[in-house]
Design a protein around this motif. Sequence first.
Motif, mmCIF file in Angstrom:
data_model
loop_
_atom_site.group_PDB
_atom_site.id
_atom_site.type_symbol
_atom_site.label_atom_id
_atom_site.label_comp_id
_atom_site.label_asym_id
_atom_site.label_seq_id
_atom_site.Cartn_x
_atom_site.Cartn_y
_atom_site.Cartn_z
ATOM 1 N N THR A 162 0.878 -1.396 -0.025
ATOM 2 C CA THR A 162 -0.137 0.031 0.107
ATOM 3 C C THR A 162 0.819 1.184 0.069
ATOM 4 O OG1 THR A 162 -1.511 -1.295 1.276
ATOM 5 C CG2 THR A 162 -1.966 0.964 1.262
ATOM 6 N N LEU A 163 1.892 1.268 0.963
ATOM 7 C CA LEU A 163 2.705 2.373 0.894
ATOM 8 C C LEU A 163 3.386 2.582 -0.359
ATOM 9 C CD1 LEU A 163 4.440 2.218 4.402
ATOM 10 C CD2 LEU A 163 2.550 3.722 3.587
ATOM 11 N N ALA A 164 3.821 1.424 -1.080
ATOM 12 C CA ALA A 164 4.665 1.540 -2.083
ATOM 13 C C ALA A 164 3.547 2.070 -3.294
ATOM 14 C CB ALA A 164 5.154 0.190 -2.780
ATOM 15 N N MET A 165 2.320 1.816 -3.447
ATOM 16 C CA MET A 165 1.349 2.206 -4.102
ATOM 17 C C MET A 165 1.322 4.057 -4.129
ATOM 18 S SD MET A 165 -1.535 -0.644 -4.550
ATOM 19 C CE MET A 165 -2.828 0.743 -5.322
ATOM 20 N N ALA A 166 1.392 4.162 -2.736
ATOM 21 C CA ALA A 166 1.138 5.717 -2.624
ATOM 22 C C ALA A 166 2.475 6.636 -2.794
ATOM 23 C CB ALA A 166 0.734 5.691 -1.056
ATOM 24 N N GLY A 167 3.450 5.890 -3.092
ATOM 25 C CA GLY A 167 4.556 6.633 -3.400
ATOM 26 C C GLY A 167 5.576 6.759 -2.093
ATOM 27 N N ILE A 168 5.489 5.816 -1.182
ATOM 28 C CA ILE A 168 6.324 6.043 0.008
ATOM 29 C C ILE A 168 7.340 5.065 -0.238
ATOM 30 C CG2 ILE A 168 6.243 6.051 2.299
ATOM 31 C CD1 ILE A 168 3.190 7.116 2.178
ATOM 32 N N THR A 169 8.635 5.354 0.032
ATOM 33 C CA THR A 169 9.959 4.049 0.257
ATOM 34 C C THR A 169 9.797 3.661 1.662
ATOM 35 O OG1 THR A 169 11.208 6.138 -0.322
ATOM 36 C CG2 THR A 169 11.265 4.110 -1.621
ATOM 37 N N GLY A 170 10.317 2.406 1.904
ATOM 38 C CA GLY A 170 10.378 2.041 3.175
ATOM 39 C C GLY A 170 9.058 1.687 4.110
ATOM 40 N N ARG A 184 12.053 11.903 4.468
ATOM 41 C CA ARG A 184 12.934 11.086 3.428
ATOM 42 C C ARG A 184 12.309 10.038 2.567
ATOM 43 N NH1 ARG A 184 17.586 8.297 6.729
ATOM 44 N NH2 ARG A 184 15.714 8.082 7.973
ATOM 45 N N ALA A 185 11.100 9.270 3.331
ATOM 46 C CA ALA A 185 10.346 8.175 2.606
ATOM 47 C C ALA A 185 9.644 8.772 1.557
ATOM 48 C CB ALA A 185 9.444 7.639 3.551
ATOM 49 N N ARG A 186 9.040 10.091 1.783
ATOM 50 C CA ARG A 186 8.080 10.650 0.729
ATOM 51 C C ARG A 186 8.810 11.514 -0.258
ATOM 52 N NH1 ARG A 186 3.192 12.738 4.253
ATOM 53 N NH2 ARG A 186 2.693 13.688 2.152
ATOM 54 N N LEU A 197 2.345 18.731 9.107
ATOM 55 C CA LEU A 197 2.577 19.907 8.551
ATOM 56 C C LEU A 197 3.914 20.130 8.387
ATOM 57 C CD1 LEU A 197 -0.515 22.036 10.022
ATOM 58 C CD2 LEU A 197 -0.135 20.943 7.694
ATOM 59 N N ALA A 198 4.760 19.553 9.510
ATOM 60 C CA ALA A 198 6.175 19.723 9.366
ATOM 61 C C ALA A 198 6.670 19.069 8.342
ATOM 62 C CB ALA A 198 6.799 19.318 10.609
ATOM 63 N N VAL A 199 6.163 17.872 7.968
ATOM 64 C CA VAL A 199 6.635 17.203 7.004
ATOM 65 C C VAL A 199 6.357 18.071 5.476
ATOM 66 C CG1 VAL A 199 6.536 14.962 5.526
ATOM 67 C CG2 VAL A 199 6.538 15.010 8.000
ATOM 68 N N ALA A 200 5.077 18.216 5.606
ATOM 69 C CA ALA A 200 4.535 19.226 4.423
ATOM 70 C C ALA A 200 5.282 20.382 4.139
ATOM 71 C CB ALA A 200 3.131 19.574 4.557
ATOM 72 N N PHE A 201 5.941 20.731 5.439
ATOM 73 C CA PHE A 201 6.651 22.367 5.076
ATOM 74 C C PHE A 201 8.016 21.871 4.449
ATOM 75 C CE2 PHE A 201 9.967 24.977 6.758
ATOM 76 C CZ PHE A 201 9.567 26.279 6.472
ATOM 77 N N ILE A 202 8.782 20.826 4.996
ATOM 78 C CA ILE A 202 9.900 20.716 4.182
ATOM 79 C C ILE A 202 9.987 20.238 2.750
ATOM 80 C CG2 ILE A 202 12.087 19.077 4.359
ATOM 81 C CD1 ILE A 202 11.493 18.488 7.343
ATOM 82 N N ASN A 203 9.027 18.999 2.546
ATOM 83 C CA ASN A 203 8.616 18.720 0.946
ATOM 84 C C ASN A 203 8.234 20.051 0.331
ATOM 85 O OD1 ASN A 203 9.272 16.056 1.489
ATOM 86 N ND2 ASN A 203 7.260 15.439 2.106
ATOM 87 N N ASP A 208 3.927 7.766 13.381
ATOM 88 C CA ASP A 208 4.573 8.464 14.604
ATOM 89 C C ASP A 208 6.114 8.223 14.156
ATOM 90 O OD1 ASP A 208 4.845 5.791 14.698
ATOM 91 O OD2 ASP A 208 3.977 5.408 16.602
ATOM 92 N N ASP A 209 6.608 8.089 13.008
ATOM 93 C CA ASP A 209 8.031 8.090 12.568
ATOM 94 C C ASP A 209 8.494 9.749 12.861
ATOM 95 O OD1 ASP A 209 8.856 5.662 12.633
ATOM 96 O OD2 ASP A 209 8.358 5.286 10.473
ATOM 97 N N THR A 210 9.754 10.033 13.069
ATOM 98 C CA THR A 210 10.026 11.493 13.050
ATOM 99 C C THR A 210 9.753 12.187 11.910
ATOM 100 O OG1 THR A 210 12.541 10.587 12.104
ATOM 101 C CG2 THR A 210 12.195 11.121 14.714
ATOM 102 N N VAL A 211 9.728 13.583 11.758
ATOM 103 C CA VAL A 211 9.407 14.113 10.679
ATOM 104 C C VAL A 211 10.454 14.049 9.371
ATOM 105 C CG1 VAL A 211 9.460 16.616 9.821
ATOM 106 C CG2 VAL A 211 8.175 15.817 12.094
#
Lengths: 450, 450
Positions: A262-270, A283-285, B360-366, A275-278
């Motif tokens: 699902t993540l791969a389909m949404a364009g997210i790597t890994g 980096r994943a997105r 929003l933090a992730v959005a800001f960087i991306n 709740d992972d860090t920003v």
Amino acid sequence: MTFELTKEYVEHIQELIEKEDVSRIQTEMEGLFPADITSLLYELETGGAKYLISALDIETGSEILASMDPDERKEFLKSFTSEEISRYVNLFDSDDAVDLLNEQPIRVREEVIALLEDREQARFILDLLHYDEDVAGGLMQKELVKANVNWTVNQCIEELRKQAEDVGKVYSVYVVDDNSILLGILSLKKIVIAHKNTKIESLYDRDVIFVETYRPSEEVAELMQRYDIDALPVVNVQGKLLGRITIDDVIDVITEQASSDTLAMAGITGDVEEDDTVWRQTRARLPWLLVGMMGGILAAKFISFFEGDLKIIPAMAAFIPIIGSTGGNVGIQTSSIILQSLADKSGLDATVWQRMLRMLAVAFINGLIISLIVFGFNLLIGNELRLALVVSTALMSVVFLASFMGTVTPIVLERIGINPAVASGPFITTANDLIGYGVYFGLAHVLLDL
Amino acid sequence: MTFELTKEYVEHIQELIEKEDVSRIQTEMEGLFPADITSLLYELETGGAKYLISALDIETGSEILASMDPDERKEFLKSFTSEEISRYVNLFDSDDAVDLLNEQPIRVREEVIALLEDREQARFILDLLHYDEDVAGGLMQKELVKANVNWTVNQCIEELRKQAEDVGKVYSVYVVDDNSILLGILSLKKIVIAHKNTKIESLYDRDVIFVETYRPSEEVAELMQRYDIDALPVVNVQGKLLGRITIDDVIDVITEQASSDTLAMAGITGDVEEDDTVWRQTRARLPWLLVGMMGGILAAKFISFFEGDLKIIPAMAAFIPIIGSTGGNVGIQTSSIILQSLADKSGLDATVWQRMLRMLAVAFINGLIISLIVFGFNLLIGNELRLALVVSTALMSVVFLASFMGTVTPIVLERIGINPAVASGPFITTANDLIGYGVYFGLAHVLLDL
């Protein structure tokens, strides 16, 4: 009967922890299953959580730790000494112990193993640490009950009595020869109803399904589902029985697989979680967003060639979005359906041609309906007939091309060994967009005689 | 050791079928597991498949039928009489029997039930037909071993002997009182190692997890995963033991759930497979394509308001795609991550505000990185500074808005009881597109002083 974790309950337990009321904490926890206490722990700050788990007996504590989410557990265990960790790990199933240790820094890992009281457990763990996480060897546990083919049922029951404490769930007994070579399997049901002096030789099932340590975990999952197996024996290349994989571990493989697709389909790597860090999320997105951006820049460059045309018929610009979104939507739908049937693998594959044909038929109907409606809309709002024709012809072509790409891309990716789920992601959408704009402006340039 | 189905093997079997060489077919099939013969059947035409299954003993035949894909089975069984079907269904587990019968026309269903030789099986099936497919009652099977709490281990083993043939896999014995009210559970392991005269009373585990018939199947799956249960007892509201759900059925629930979420995300309604008819696929896909089309028409209508502006600065049109695709990609990424954490349900939910903040933090960087690159590109190709500013400001806003929508939409959908997976589909993408174009053209109109 299911346990509901309420804010009030969490606060109540927090109070007991602050008051250091060990005996009331113990009474409260007695009514809960370890998995429920795990959920409760997540809601407490680390100090409180540690106080709570230390108030419980070591068996319950180790069940709680074993059921924790890896990320939460890694964080939580930072407040434990290696000696404390080893006391819990001592009671773990060996596969769970290896999972926990793999989350720890090397120093902690080695200390914990050195401190383990149960030396067999330590040996099990050292054995299992050799294997990659995503092969059968990395999924298996060493705890199992095996019986020599020359024993009687009675000897087998004696062995079960001896090992009952170490081996969590027993579904079957594995039957081996003197060299531990796997010969077959004997269900507990058969043991229970058999007569005590029956030879195992005459009772066991020779049609046993097993797996070699090096097999990938997806294959293990497929095998256990296909043949409906609760605990799959794992052997080395010589056929020697080394461990077993229980069905609950395979459920984890299946859910992880689904979520990473699902993540791969949404364009997210890994394997990113909310709740992972920003930084980790970025980096994943970012990579796939950059792919999309590059596509957008290419599209901009491409459309700018037609600036002259747009000056004459600015209404053309209005249909850029519908061309792009229709291509994207059709592409994602098509590739998702193909992905699903690639994952199913029931029997031999239908040929690529049969697939194409059916896809194109669906594309024809969908494309026709959409093109006709948009054509009607164009005439209704008074756009030029020629523009209306260009837009609808482009839509029809885009639906066909996107269906084609959506069918071929995942099949090709699968063949060359890339996870085909990425084919439904931003990459294919971007490619479809670009193709769509090419068709649209190309057609316009020719048909509108610009 | 795994069975590989090759073209040559299929042809070889086809030949044997044509020669009507029953004994060689039987010898060949003896080496295969029923699940393998099922894969083989899929490759034969219906007549040959029926010939093959009829050549096998009725036990193997019923295992093959039970393991077949529902769609393939429905098609296949059209060539069978109700009497033939009933002979196989007679040996099915009751839950599988109900699944098969639910695929059949009502007339066949009733005939098969009437013709069943095993009248207990018929009663089981009639019981189970009451329940919806997607609740605990619809997943359970009636076959289980129960023991009265007043029995000894020996009586329990006698009961197991009696029922051994009817009940496929036995993980545990359910302990009940005289009124069949579920009191607890007793693992086979404990029975094997216990002394024969021990009272069950003193042996069984009172902490049993059970489920009521009306609970939804997702809840069953969650429960069995959470507490690591192999066979979950099902009770009525009075607590009377009615059946059990085995782990293999729950794996089906989990994989179906994952695949229907993927389809929902791809804008496909209903459970469609690649080999479904063109018409069924079209029906599943057209609605969401029409949603996308409506969005495209709205976008066209909206952009046409700015035709005057486009005449003056046609370069504006070139950035329509990048605005749309960036909004779409960010929206899908965000909602997929939120979806995943909604599905996890580990403990209490983080508040919506905490989620928003991180998003929003992730959005800001991306957003910043993308906007800056595109800004540089615009200056590089010699576009006006003001246009470059408009495009990058619009991109930044679009990333923020899409992140906001991607976070809020699945949470809101979940709260109001709609499958949040649709939030990652064409609907949210379309909404994001429209918002993006609004921001872009609005900003342009103001900043470019058109």
